[in-house]
Scaffold this active site. Structure first.
Site, PDB file in Angstrom:
ATOM      1  N   GLU A 205       0.821  -1.226   0.000  1.00  0.00           N
ATOM      2  CA  GLU A 205       0.000   0.000   0.000  1.00  0.00           C
ATOM      3  C   GLU A 205       0.848   1.267   0.000  1.00  0.00           C
ATOM      4  OE1 GLU A 205      -2.637  -0.562   3.346  1.00  0.00           O
ATOM      5  OE2 GLU A 205      -3.428  -2.442   2.560  1.00  0.00           O
ATOM      6  N   ASN A 247       1.844  -5.153  -3.105  1.00  0.00           N
ATOM      7  CA  ASN A 247       0.495  -5.570  -2.728  1.00  0.00           C
ATOM      8  C   ASN A 247      -0.322  -4.315  -2.393  1.00  0.00           C
ATOM      9  OD1 ASN A 247      -1.279  -7.803  -1.834  1.00  0.00           O
ATOM     10  ND2 ASN A 247      -0.984  -6.997   0.243  1.00  0.00           N
ATOM     11  N   HIS A 283     -10.264  -6.376  -1.876  1.00  0.00           N
ATOM     12  CA  HIS A 283     -11.315  -6.184  -0.874  1.00  0.00           C
ATOM     13  C   HIS A 283     -12.480  -5.515  -1.601  1.00  0.00           C
ATOM     14  CE1 HIS A 283      -8.941  -7.382   2.585  1.00  0.00           C
ATOM     15  NE2 HIS A 283      -7.935  -6.705   2.074  1.00  0.00           N
ATOM     16  N   GLU A 312      -6.029 -10.942  -0.901  1.00  0.00           N
ATOM     17  CA  GLU A 312      -6.815 -10.667   0.316  1.00  0.00           C
ATOM     18  C   GLU A 312      -8.298 -10.552   0.003  1.00  0.00           C
ATOM     19  OE1 GLU A 312      -5.351  -7.274   2.512  1.00  0.00           O
ATOM     20  OE2 GLU A 312      -3.252  -7.798   2.165  1.00  0.00           O
ATOM     21  N   ASP A 314     -12.138 -10.374  -0.110  1.00  0.00           N
ATOM     22  CA  ASP A 314     -13.407 -10.589   0.569  1.00  0.00           C
ATOM     23  C   ASP A 314     -14.419  -9.687  -0.116  1.00  0.00           C
ATOM     24  OD1 ASP A 314     -12.562  -8.173   1.784  1.00  0.00           O
ATOM     25  OD2 ASP A 314     -12.192  -9.108   3.726  1.00  0.00           O
TER      26      ASP A 314
HETATM   27  O1  9MR Z   1      -7.202  -8.047   8.856  1.00  0.00           O
HETATM   28  C1  9MR Z   1      -6.293  -7.134   9.445  1.00  0.00           C
HETATM   29  C2  9MR Z   1      -6.856  -6.637  10.756  1.00  0.00           C
HETATM   30  O2  9MR Z   1      -6.876  -7.654  11.700  1.00  0.00           O
HETATM   31  C3  9MR Z   1      -6.056  -5.460  11.273  1.00  0.00           C
HETATM   32  O3  9MR Z   1      -6.706  -4.914  12.414  1.00  0.00           O
HETATM   33  C4  9MR Z   1      -5.916  -4.421  10.170  1.00  0.00           C
HETATM   34  C5  9MR Z   1      -5.109  -3.212  10.616  1.00  0.00           C
HETATM   35  O4  9MR Z   1      -4.810  -2.399   9.539  1.00  0.00           O
HETATM   36  O5  9MR Z   1      -5.282  -5.004   9.041  1.00  0.00           O
HETATM   37  C6  9MR Z   1      -6.077  -5.995   8.455  1.00  0.00           C
HETATM   38  O6  9MR Z   1      -5.450  -6.512   7.295  1.00  0.00           O
HETATM   39  C7  9MR Z   1      -5.179  -5.573   6.264  1.00  0.00           C
HETATM   40  C8  9MR Z   1      -3.949  -6.037   5.534  1.00  0.00           C
HETATM   41  O7  9MR Z   1      -2.878  -6.191   6.430  1.00  0.00           O
HETATM   42  C9  9MR Z   1      -3.548  -5.090   4.422  1.00  0.00           C
HETATM   43  N1  9MR Z   1      -4.649  -4.860   3.523  1.00  0.00           N
HETATM   44  C10 9MR Z   1      -5.910  -4.489   4.139  1.00  0.00           C
HETATM   45  C11 9MR Z   1      -6.294  -5.518   5.204  1.00  0.00           C
HETATM   46  C12 9MR Z   1      -7.671  -5.207   5.784  1.00  0.00           C
HETATM   47  O8  9MR Z   1      -7.648  -3.952   6.404  1.00  0.00           O
END
Ligand code: 9MR
Length: 404
Positions: A205, A247, A283, A312, A314
């Site tokens: 990101e 990513n 997402h 990732e 969903d």
């Molecule tokens: O699923 C993750 C969640 O448990 C955390 O609280 C969150 C914090 O930013 O990150 C989520 O995972 C993220 C991933 O690391 C990067 N892409 C977006 C995902 C969903 O926010």
């Protein structure tokens, strides 16, 4: 930042405060001068206990046809993955850390998937919670579990603006020191799992929606964009076999953000930087249209000589009091199916990861309070149409001789 509702942006992640819970081990290490490494289980962890192994085996015996899973449906050489629930938003929920404590969850994770991604456990705030102290225990447990169940692992992530520990973000470091901290982190973490990680999300990101480097990224802002090439080089030195990825979210389509990656990656490749992959996280939301140009977008990165993956996915939706409607679930299934098909259609897309496989542990309702039902099974693991759509699509690809 609140989620934007623009139809072009499918996944803005609202920033939210997080609780912090460092292991006592980490606290004990603060004063210690040398690099410390925690590899022993905290006393409450289940991973190494014989009793829990026996319980795992008992649950396994119960199971339905082992061929009736996602991983069994997938063609040989195509990896079906899930995030491994733990850390992050789970810490604020009324349940114990899922991967460490939920036997049924672990069993399903083992049976259904051939690839695992650390949802939070390899992020800086978990694996490097204090300066000079690495806590490898949760990440080691995932990698060991994957080996025991014949699964590959995606490492996530090494250079990101978010979930960095306070000692780093609030620390008073010179640029030189900061660079050395990143080098040490990447070399230490990547070499620890060398040979056991299939793909690393080296840079996560890094661009805004407009295709500018994110100002919140401490590494790029302090050290300049050249640090990205260094990060890939350090990771490659530490594990020459791992495929090294960019990513991001909202890069499923052709847009300013994915174009920025397309430009940057060409420059890096021209300079001989070991970049191997580009991944749209995916997402998605039923509120927005499906990114119809996903396949073509994946293909343009493959045409640069890269591989690609869905890392990732969903598909969330607005959920009323009665839960999702049949129409919403059908639309969700359609989105999952089309994303999988886009990946299967692109020769170098061999890894498709869902960001959690049960609504029980999904991050979505925590970050988007009116939305949910984003994964492929309910909180009690009932299969949604999306699960069946993925399984049918994988079986069809297998029958059609995918990859041959
Ligand atoms: O699923 C993750 C969640 O448990 C955390 O609280 C969150 C914090 O930013 O990150 C989520 O995972 C993220 C991933 O690391 C990067 N892409 C977006 C995902 C969903 O926010």
């Amino acid at each position: 930042m609140r989620p934007s509702r623009s139809p072009r942006t499918t996944h803005p992640v609202p920033a939210r405060p997080r609780g912090r819970r460092l292991l006592a081990l980490a606290a004990a290490a603060v004063a210690a001068p040398a690099v410390l490494v925690a590899t022993a289980a905290p006393s409450t962890a289940v991973d190494d206990r014989a009793a829990d192994r026996a319980k795992d085996r008992a649950v396994l015996k119960d199971h339905q046809n082992p061929r009736d899973t996602l991983r069994a449906a997938a063609p040989k050489g195509f990896y079906l993955g899930s995030a491994v629930a733990g850390g992050g938003h789970h810490e604020e929920q009324p349940y114990a850390d899922p991967f460490a404590y939920d036997v049924e969850y672990r069993d399903r994770l083992a049976r259904e998937f051939s690839s695992l991604s650390a949802e939070n456990q390899m992020k800086w705030e978990y694996i490097h919670p204090q300066q000079g102290f690495y806590n490898f225990y949760p990440a080691d447990a995932i990698v060991r579990f994957a080996q025991e169940h014949d699964q590959v692992v995606r490492g996530h992530t090494l250079l990101w603006h978010s979930q960095n520990p306070e000692w780093l973000t609030e620390g008073d470091f010179t640029d030189e020191e900061l660079r050395e901290i990143l080098r040490d982190h990447i070399s230490t973490v990547v070499s620890r799992y060398a040979g056991r990680i299939q793909q690393w999300d080296v840079a996560n990101e890094i661009f805004t929606e407009e295709g500018e480097f994110r100002e919140e990224n401490i590494w790029i802002t302090r050290l300049g964009p050249g640090i990205i090439a260094d990060a890939f080089r350090w990771a490659h030195e530490a594990d020459p076999k791992a495929k090294l990825y960019f990513n991001d979210y909202n890069v499923e389509s052709f847009n300013a953000k994915s174009d920025a990656y397309y430009e940057l990656i060409q420059d890096l490749l021209a300079d001989g930087v070991p970049v191997h992959g580009f991944a749209p996280q995916s997402h998605l939301s039923t509120q927005y249209g499906f990114p119809n140009d996903l396949r073509a977008n994946l293909q343009r990165f493959v045409d640069l000589g890269l591989e690609t993956a869905i890392t990732e996915i969903d598909v969330r939706m607005e959920v009323g009091e009665d839960g999702p409607t049949a129409a919403q679930l059908a639309q969700q299934a359609d989105y999952y199916q089309r994303a999988l098909q886009a990946c299967l259609d692109v020769r170098e897309c061999k890894s498709f990861t869902i960001w959690g496989f049960t609504d029980k542990y999904s991050w979505v309702p925590v970050f988007f309070p009116s939305e949910g039902s984003a994964t492929v099974t309910t909180e009690t693991y009932e299969r949604k149409p999306a699960y069946n759509a993925l399984q049918d699509t994988l079986r069809a690809a297998t029958r059609a001789g995918w990859g041959r």
